[in-house]
Design an enzyme around this catalytic site. Structure first.
Site, PDB file in Angstrom:
ATOM      1  N   GLU A 184     -22.953 -43.618  10.942  1.00  0.00           N
ATOM      2  CA  GLU A 184     -22.113 -43.612   9.750  1.00  0.00           C
ATOM      3  C   GLU A 184     -21.966 -45.042   9.243  1.00  0.00           C
ATOM      4  O   GLU A 184     -21.556 -45.931   9.997  1.00  0.00           O
ATOM      5  CB  GLU A 184     -20.732 -43.014  10.063  1.00  0.00           C
ATOM      6  CG  GLU A 184     -19.668 -43.228   9.011  1.00  0.00           C
ATOM      7  CD  GLU A 184     -20.060 -42.726   7.626  1.00  0.00           C
ATOM      8  OE1 GLU A 184     -19.724 -43.416   6.642  1.00  0.00           O
ATOM      9  OE2 GLU A 184     -20.730 -41.668   7.522  1.00  0.00           O
ATOM     10  N   CYS A 237      -7.094 -22.859   3.749  1.00  0.00           N
ATOM     11  CA  CYS A 237      -7.559 -23.150   2.393  1.00  0.00           C
ATOM     12  C   CYS A 237      -7.656 -21.891   1.538  1.00  0.00           C
ATOM     13  O   CYS A 237      -7.681 -21.963   0.309  1.00  0.00           O
ATOM     14  CB  CYS A 237      -8.895 -23.872   2.433  1.00  0.00           C
ATOM     15  SG  CYS A 237     -10.243 -22.908   3.169  1.00  0.00           S
ATOM     16  N   CYS A 239     -12.544 -16.898   3.024  1.00  0.00           N
ATOM     17  CA  CYS A 239     -12.028 -15.726   3.743  1.00  0.00           C
ATOM     18  C   CYS A 239     -11.221 -14.795   2.844  1.00  0.00           C
ATOM     19  O   CYS A 239     -10.901 -13.673   3.234  1.00  0.00           O
ATOM     20  CB  CYS A 239     -11.182 -16.162   4.938  1.00  0.00           C
ATOM     21  SG  CYS A 239      -9.682 -17.073   4.474  1.00  0.00           S
ATOM     22  N   ARG A 260       2.583  -1.377  10.747  1.00  0.00           N
ATOM     23  CA  ARG A 260       2.636  -2.713  10.147  1.00  0.00           C
ATOM     24  C   ARG A 260       3.508  -2.628   8.904  1.00  0.00           C
ATOM     25  O   ARG A 260       3.350  -1.719   8.086  1.00  0.00           O
ATOM     26  CB  ARG A 260       1.243  -3.212   9.764  1.00  0.00           C
ATOM     27  CG  ARG A 260       1.234  -4.723   9.486  1.00  0.00           C
ATOM     28  CD  ARG A 260      -0.126  -5.257   9.103  1.00  0.00           C
ATOM     29  NE  ARG A 260      -0.265  -6.655   9.507  1.00  0.00           N
ATOM     30  CZ  ARG A 260      -1.141  -7.511   8.990  1.00  0.00           C
ATOM     31  NH1 ARG A 260      -1.983  -7.102   8.044  1.00  0.00           N
ATOM     32  NH2 ARG A 260      -1.203  -8.750   9.415  1.00  0.00           N
ATOM     33  N   GLY A 320      -4.856 -14.266  12.494  1.00  0.00           N
ATOM     34  CA  GLY A 320      -5.765 -13.777  11.480  1.00  0.00           C
ATOM     35  C   GLY A 320      -6.852 -14.793  11.213  1.00  0.00           C
ATOM     36  O   GLY A 320      -7.860 -14.874  11.912  1.00  0.00           O
ATOM     37  N   ARG A 321      -6.621 -15.641  10.208  1.00  0.00           N
ATOM     38  CA  ARG A 321      -7.636 -16.619   9.825  1.00  0.00           C
ATOM     39  C   ARG A 321      -8.002 -17.574  10.966  1.00  0.00           C
ATOM     40  O   ARG A 321      -9.136 -18.043  11.032  1.00  0.00           O
ATOM     41  CB  ARG A 321      -7.139 -17.405   8.602  1.00  0.00           C
ATOM     42  CG  ARG A 321      -7.026 -16.554   7.346  1.00  0.00           C
ATOM     43  CD  ARG A 321      -6.197 -17.239   6.278  1.00  0.00           C
ATOM     44  NE  ARG A 321      -4.823 -17.398   6.693  1.00  0.00           N
ATOM     45  CZ  ARG A 321      -3.921 -18.125   6.031  1.00  0.00           C
ATOM     46  NH1 ARG A 321      -4.267 -18.761   4.925  1.00  0.00           N
ATOM     47  NH2 ARG A 321      -2.678 -18.211   6.467  1.00  0.00           N
ATOM     48  N   TYR A 328       0.847  -1.197   0.000  1.00  0.00           N
ATOM     49  CA  TYR A 328       0.000   0.000   0.000  1.00  0.00           C
ATOM     50  C   TYR A 328       0.882   1.248   0.000  1.00  0.00           C
ATOM     51  O   TYR A 328       2.108   1.152  -0.051  1.00  0.00           O
ATOM     52  CB  TYR A 328      -0.980  -0.052   1.168  1.00  0.00           C
ATOM     53  CG  TYR A 328      -1.973  -1.187   1.008  1.00  0.00           C
ATOM     54  CD1 TYR A 328      -2.883  -1.193  -0.049  1.00  0.00           C
ATOM     55  CD2 TYR A 328      -1.972  -2.275   1.875  1.00  0.00           C
ATOM     56  CE1 TYR A 328      -3.769  -2.243  -0.229  1.00  0.00           C
ATOM     57  CE2 TYR A 328      -2.866  -3.333   1.703  1.00  0.00           C
ATOM     58  CZ  TYR A 328      -3.760  -3.311   0.646  1.00  0.00           C
ATOM     59  OH  TYR A 328      -4.618  -4.347   0.459  1.00  0.00           O
ATOM     60  N   ALA A 345     -20.852 -32.585   6.990  1.00  0.00           N
ATOM     61  CA  ALA A 345     -22.190 -32.041   7.247  1.00  0.00           C
ATOM     62  C   ALA A 345     -22.815 -32.701   8.468  1.00  0.00           C
ATOM     63  O   ALA A 345     -23.385 -32.031   9.343  1.00  0.00           O
ATOM     64  CB  ALA A 345     -23.083 -32.229   6.020  1.00  0.00           C
ATOM     65  N   LYS A 404      -4.158 -33.104   2.836  1.00  0.00           N
ATOM     66  CA  LYS A 404      -4.550 -34.193   3.737  1.00  0.00           C
ATOM     67  C   LYS A 404      -4.127 -33.889   5.170  1.00  0.00           C
ATOM     68  O   LYS A 404      -4.882 -34.095   6.120  1.00  0.00           O
ATOM     69  CB  LYS A 404      -3.914 -35.501   3.264  1.00  0.00           C
ATOM     70  CG  LYS A 404      -4.428 -36.748   3.958  1.00  0.00           C
ATOM     71  CD  LYS A 404      -3.783 -37.991   3.385  1.00  0.00           C
ATOM     72  CE  LYS A 404      -4.339 -39.253   3.986  1.00  0.00           C
ATOM     73  NZ  LYS A 404      -5.708 -39.545   3.552  1.00  0.00           N
TER      74      LYS A 404
END
Length: 545
Positions: free
Chosen positions: A389, A327, A331, A208, A302-303, A166, A370, A407
């Protein structure tokens, strides 16, 4: 535990050494003030010692980089920002505002049709106007006035965004500053901003900065150390990140090391021994946080704090942590939507009322993600839950990954569910099913199954996640070619590093003359971890017995 110890930043005492990183959310209003959704988002993460807002633009002329981004460009916004700081203080945390001018990292349609400005004529997205001295003085004044508004709004401190390419970083970096006047020394621009801000505010001011821009012609750890040495008398802390404009940066994907920037921070530490040092970079576990605190004074999440807002509480109490799997999907892909998280379906919905209480037995069928999430939510609502299951292990398609990096990282979300469901008392029935199901969480759409090939040429022209994985296996026994479609829909960081991993394995990128196997499958929508977990959450939240 060192991360739980207080930390003093000038006259501000933080309850612990965990800092929430500044992250763009698109939760602000189009006018630039905090929405109720954004306030709820911050309040939900109250257990950290310090929150830093997303980058907040300083003028309504040429400083903005994103739609629905925070902006402190006018006095009339002060009451709305004061509402945010009041909420954070009421729940016992501290909050700093990060101020930014984005310089060349924007488009004219984001800055109200005005010209994009930069220190030098080095365009990034659109043509730029080289800043005159009048422009420089105007922007310095914008930072000063925004800082005054920050203090009036109740912020505990100010952070200047001098990282990630920036405007301040554009002056500091040799790669983007080619001026022939006194501002060829880009530190002068930073010094003048800091001097003027310190003249008008009494709250702490930090910086920063990117420890590396992944470019030998740009900022390096030693150069950053020298920059900080020149201005450290005007700073109350330094916040280390990484990156400029390229795919590599502060939000590393699962192909990059964790924690990410220890070596760079160690060099910079020698230059700033007498200032609190904050360090960000893929920290997810308390063990990784401890490694950071061997060098820095505070660990910046952060994440991970998006994935699990109760990280600090769970560290204290020894409860299962829902880990960020790096991943870089929901986000990071923020051009058209608000922030979301593949493993935390509540992110962005913190304003919703508490879930209704329930009672009685609920039988859930399907032990994929799920079903696991649905079982977690139902149990939290008060139901007695049995999860069925049909196979002999939980996880569904998570067990089919062939990419070893994915994995390893994605497998941690399965470990979280196994521990959390055990803690909640969910009864898991493996190799079982039931005809009395109350909630069926069997996927209606699946990733393609793996097929083994040996001794052939394979062309993969697909963006399907499963085929990205299968390349890792196929290349062991075959000649494998991929097209650019393999990266379609991925965050730039993840796409770049996936390509690098493919190179290491011998995957080819040119067009082959002849192939025996062609996989051509381009999808606009496909199954994903985020969709599966979200389905489980919303199904269980709305379930009525």
């Amino acid at each position: 535990m060192k991360i739980l110890e207080p930390l003093r930043v000038r006259d501000v005492t933080l309850n612990n050494r965990v800092v929430m990183a500044p992250m763009i959310t698109n939760l602000a209003t189009p006018e630039g003030y905090p929405s109720e959704e954004m306030i709820a988002y911050f309040v939900r993460r109250r257990s950290v010692g310090l929150m830093i807002t997303e980058y907040t633009y300083v003028n309504k002329m040429d400083a903005r980089g994103s739609p629905n981004q925070l902006g402190l460009y006018h006095d009339e916004l002060i009451p709305k920002f004061a509402r945010l700081t009041e909420a954070v203080h009421n729940v016992g945390s501290k909050i700093f505002v990060q101020l930014v001018h984005v310089g060349r990292k924007t488009r004219r349609n984001l800055i109200w049709g005005n010209e994009v400005i930069a220190p030098s004529d080095i365009p990034l997205i659109e043509p730029v106007k080289v800043m005159t001295k009048d422009d420089i003085n105007r922007v310095i004044d914008d930072f000063v006035k925004a800082s005054e508004r920050a203090e009036k709004s109740g912020f505990d401190g100010i952070e200047l965004h001098g990282a990630h390419g920036y405007l301040i970083a554009q002056f500091l970096s040799p790669a983007t500053n080619k001026r022939d006047d006194e501002y060829r020394d880009g530190v002068l621009f930073l010094e003048e901003i800091l001097t003027e801000i310190r003249r008008v505010v009494s709250i702490p001011v930090g910086l920063r900065i990117s420890a590396t821009e992944f470019d030998p012609l740009g900022l390096t750890p030693d150069l950053v150390g020298k920059v900080i040495s020149r201005v450290k008398d005007k700073l109350d802390y330094v916040h280390i990140s990484a990156g400029r404009d390229g795919p590599l940066g502060g939000s590393s994907s699962f192909y990059y090391k964790r924690p990410s920037y220890l070596d760079e921070a160690r060099i910079i530490r020698d230059y700033v021994k007498d200032l609190p040092l904050f360090l960000v970079g893929s920290v997810t576990t308390v063990e990784e946080a401890d490694k950071v605190l061997e060098i820095a004074d505070a660990v910046v999440l952060g994440r991970q704090i998006l994935a699990d807002p109760d990280w600090v509480v769970k560290v204290k109490e020894g409860k299962p942590i829902r880990y960020c799997i790096r991943c870089n999907q929901l986000c990071r892909l923020l051009s058209t939507r608000e922030v979301r998280c593949d493993v935390n379906p509540e992110l962005g919905w913190e304003i919703l009322p508490p879930m209704e209480k329930g009672e009685g037995l609920v039988r859930v069928v399907g032990g994929g993600l799920a079903g696991l999430e649905a079982s977690r939510v139902l149990s939290l609502r008060g139901f007695e839950v049995e999860l069925y299951e049909i196979s002999d292990k939980l996880g569904g398609e998570v067990n089919e990954y062939r990419d070893p990096y994915k994995k390893m990282e994605f497998g941690r979300i399965l470990q979280y569910y196994e521990r959390e469901l055990k803690r909640l008392g969910v009864k898991v029935r493996l190799s079982s099913t039931t005809e009395d199901a109350d909630l069926v969480m069997i996927p209606t759409e699946s990733q393609p199954k793996f097929t083994q090939y040996k001794g052939v040429r394979i062309l993969v022209d697909s963006n399907v996640y499963a085929y990205q994985d299968y390349v890792f296996e196929w290349v062991k026994y075959n000649e494998v070619y991929v097209t650019d479609n393999i990266y379609k829909g991925l965050d730039r960081n993840r796409a770049y590093l996936l390509r690098e991993k493919y190179k290491e394995l011998g995957v080819r990128f040119e067009k082959p003359d002849k192939v025996e196997v062609i996989i051509r499958d381009i999808r606009r929508e496909q199954p994903s971890i985020g969709k599966a977990i979200s389905k489980g959450y919303w199904s269980a939240r709305s379930f009525k017995k």
